[in-house]
Design an enzyme around this catalytic site. Structure first.
Site: not given
Ligand code: BG6
Ligand code: MG
Length: 219
Positions: A10, A12
Site C-alpha cells: 500500500d 499512503d
Molecule cells: C488511500 C488513502 O491510499 O487513497 C485514503 O489511504 C484516500 O485516505 C484514498 O482517500 C484515495 O486517495 P486519492 O488521492 O485518490 O484521493
Molecule cells: Mg494506507
C-alpha cells in the site's frame, strides 16, 4: 514455507506518511461542512476511495447533496491534499522501506503497488521510487475500493503471480480486510490491525527473513 514471488505495498501510511495529509484535508472539509471528524473516523477511511470517503462524511453529518456539489467537494479535498503533499521528496520514504525493497530485489521477489489513491503515481515519482515497481495499480485502475480485493488481485495478475504467492503490506483496516478476502498473506503496519498475519509498529529495521519467521505459524 510460503513460496513468495511478490510483495505488494500500500502507499499512503506504509511507504510514506501521506496518510496524515489525507486526514488533514478531510478534517478541513468536514469542519467546513460542520461534520465532526475524529482520528477514529480517519482510521476507518484509510484505504477508502475519495468518493466513498466523502459519502462517509456526508452520512455522518446527515447531509444529502447533489452530485455537482459532491464533485466540487472532492476537487476541493484533493486540492487541499495536493497542497500538503507538494513538498514530498525522496527524504520522505519511511524508514525500513528501501532496505526491504533491496532485499526483495536481491531475492527475485517482485514489487507491486496496490493503492486506492489516484495520486499514487505522482507521489511515487516525488519519492523517486517508481522504477522499483514491477507493477503499479492505483485508484485509476479499479472500480471497487478496499475492502474489496480488486486492487491487490490486479497487481498480482500484472506480476503473473497468484495471491497465495504474495505478501501485502498495509496500514489500513480496509486494506487488511481486502488482502485477506483476496487470499493474500498480509503484514499490518500500525495499530488495530490484529486480523493481519503479522503486525509491526513500523517496518524500520525489519527484514523479509524476520517477517517470515513471524509468519511461519500461519503458513
Ligand atoms: C488511500 C488513502 O491510499 O487513497 C485514503 O489511504 C484516500 O485516505 C484514498 O482517500 C484515495 O486517495 P486519492 O488521492 O485518490 O484521493
Ligand atoms: Mg494506507
Amino acid at each position: 514455507m510460503l513460496n513468495l514471488k511478490a510483495c505488494i505495498f500500500d502507499l499512503d501510511g506504509v511507504i510514506v506518511d501521506t496518510a496524515r495529509h489525507h486526514f488533514a484535508a478531510w478534517k478541513e472539509l468536514a469542519d467546513e461542512l460542520g461534520v465532526p471528524f475524529t482520528e477514529n473516523d480517519n482510521d476507518r477511511l484509510k484505504g477508502v476511495s475519495r468518493v466513498d470517503s466523502l459519502e462517509y462524511i456526508l452520512q455522518k453529518g446527515n447531509l444529502i447533496l447533489d452530485s455537482a456539489t459532491k464533485i466540487r467537494l472532492m476537487a476541493r479535498k484533493n486540492a487541499l491534499y495536493l497542497n500538503l503533499a507538494e513538498g514530498t521528496s525522496s527524504n520522505d520514504v519511511l524508514a525500513g522501506i528501501l532496505p526491504l525493497m533491496d532485499e526483495m530485489a536481491a531475492s527475485n521477489v517482485q514489487i507491486g503497488l496496490g493503492s486506492s489513491s489516484k495520486n499514487a503515481r505522482m507521489i511515487l515519482d516525488k519519492l523517486n521510487l517508481t522504477s522499483r515497481f514491477n507493477a503499479i495499480v492505483d485508484g485509476n485502475n479499479i472500480t471497487l475500493s478496499k475492502p474489496d480485493p480488486e486492487v491487490f488481485l490486479k497487481a498480482a495478475y500484472a506480476m503473473n503471480v497468484t495471491p497465495g504467492e504474495c505478501l501485502v503490506f498495509e496500514d489500513a483496516q480496509s486494506g487488511v480486510e481486502a488482502a485477506l478476502s483476496g487470499g493474500f498473506m498480509v503484514v499490518g503496519v500500525g495499530d488495530g490491525l490484529e486480523a493481519a498475519h503479522a503486525t509491526y509498529a513500523s517496518l524500520n529495521g525489519l527484514t523479509l527473513k524476520a517477517i517470515f519467521k513471524q509468519l511461519a505459524p500461519s503458513i
